[in-house]
Design a protein around this motif. Structure first.
Motif, mmCIF file in Angstrom:
data_model
loop_
_atom_site.group_PDB
_atom_site.id
_atom_site.type_symbol
_atom_site.label_atom_id
_atom_site.label_comp_id
_atom_site.label_asym_id
_atom_site.label_seq_id
_atom_site.Cartn_x
_atom_site.Cartn_y
_atom_site.Cartn_z
ATOM 1 N N THR A 1 0.834 -1.202 0.000
ATOM 2 C CA THR A 1 0.000 0.000 0.000
ATOM 3 C C THR A 1 0.866 1.248 0.000
ATOM 4 N N GLN A 2 1.910 1.222 0.805
ATOM 5 C CA GLN A 2 2.796 2.380 0.933
ATOM 6 C C GLN A 2 3.479 2.714 -0.391
ATOM 7 N N ILE A 3 4.050 1.703 -1.055
ATOM 8 C CA ILE A 3 4.776 2.011 -2.289
ATOM 9 C C ILE A 3 3.851 2.355 -3.447
ATOM 10 N N ARG B 1 11.179 4.575 0.914
ATOM 11 C CA ARG B 1 11.928 4.269 2.138
ATOM 12 C C ARG B 1 10.991 3.667 3.203
ATOM 13 N N ILE B 2 9.789 4.193 3.333
ATOM 14 C CA ILE B 2 8.824 3.637 4.292
ATOM 15 C C ILE B 2 8.481 2.201 3.904
ATOM 16 N N ALA C 1 10.379 0.178 2.284
ATOM 17 C CA ALA C 1 11.564 -0.637 2.586
ATOM 18 C C ALA C 1 11.612 -0.996 4.068
ATOM 19 N N TRP C 2 11.301 -0.051 4.932
ATOM 20 C CA TRP C 2 11.288 -0.324 6.389
ATOM 21 C C TRP C 2 10.252 -1.398 6.721
ATOM 22 N N LEU C 3 9.064 -1.246 6.179
ATOM 23 C CA LEU C 3 8.007 -2.223 6.445
ATOM 24 C C LEU C 3 8.388 -3.609 5.910
ATOM 25 N N THR C 4 8.990 -3.628 4.736
ATOM 26 C CA THR C 4 9.390 -4.895 4.131
ATOM 27 C C THR C 4 10.496 -5.562 4.935
ATOM 28 N N ARG C 5 11.465 -4.775 5.410
ATOM 29 C CA ARG C 5 12.542 -5.372 6.199
ATOM 30 C C ARG C 5 12.003 -5.925 7.513
ATOM 31 N N THR C 6 11.085 -5.220 8.140
ATOM 32 C CA THR C 6 10.479 -5.706 9.375
ATOM 33 C C THR C 6 9.732 -7.013 9.121
ATOM 34 N N SER D 1 17.851 7.890 -2.483
ATOM 35 C CA SER D 1 16.820 7.021 -1.921
ATOM 36 C C SER D 1 16.636 5.832 -2.849
ATOM 37 N N PRO D 2 16.138 4.721 -2.319
ATOM 38 C CA PRO D 2 15.889 3.570 -3.193
ATOM 39 C C PRO D 2 14.814 3.928 -4.215
ATOM 40 N N THR D 3 14.937 3.368 -5.399
ATOM 41 C CA THR D 3 13.938 3.635 -6.426
ATOM 42 C C THR D 3 12.696 2.782 -6.166
ATOM 43 N N HIS D 4 11.628 3.174 -6.798
ATOM 44 C CA HIS D 4 10.378 2.424 -6.678
ATOM 45 C C HIS D 4 10.588 0.985 -7.135
ATOM 46 N N GLN D 5 11.270 0.812 -8.259
ATOM 47 C CA GLN D 5 11.486 -0.519 -8.828
ATOM 48 C C GLN D 5 12.343 -1.383 -7.909
ATOM 49 N N GLU D 6 13.346 -0.799 -7.244
ATOM 50 C CA GLU D 6 14.170 -1.561 -6.300
ATOM 51 C C GLU D 6 13.326 -2.098 -5.147
#
Length: 119
Positions: free
Chosen positions: A10-12, A21-22, A24-29, A91-96
């Protein structure tokens, strides 16, 4: 799908300046929880072990399926880099983030398929 992965998707989808970045944080968690679940599926209780220690245990626990540890290590490393902002880094790209989210989703599906009763 885990709640954290759903929130990351939802965030991306929002595509605002900070959503990558948000996400990415949620995904890493979510990945950290999934790694714990993968270890428990093999009878290893990770307890309060660090992320690096859990990834090392994953290599041993899944030596019969080395792609599991490889994918988890790759995703965890790239997500960690994406989560920590330094002035000299983009910042990380959307595709990354989408790519990393897909890897983590596949690891989650591996757990979900094992917990589904066989008919």
């Amino acid at each position: 799908m885990s709640a954290l992965l759903a929130m990351a998707f939802t965030q991306i989808a929002g595509r605002t300046p900070h959503t990558n970045r948000i996400g990415a944080w949620l995904t890493r968690t979510a990945l950290e929880e999934i790694i714990g679940d993968l270890l428990r599926a093999r009878g290893i209780e990770p307890g309060r072990a660090s992320g690096h220690a859990r990834l090392s245990c994953l290599e041993v626990a899944y030596r019969d399926s080395p792609e599991v540890a490889t994918q988890a290590q790759y995703a965890w490393t790239r997500l960690s880099e994406a989560c920590h902002h330094h002035a000299y880094q983009l910042s990380p790209t959307h595709q990354e983030v989408v790519h990393l989210l897909d890897i983590v989703q596949k690891l989650h599906e591996r757990i979900a398929s094992r917990s589904t009763p066989q008919q």
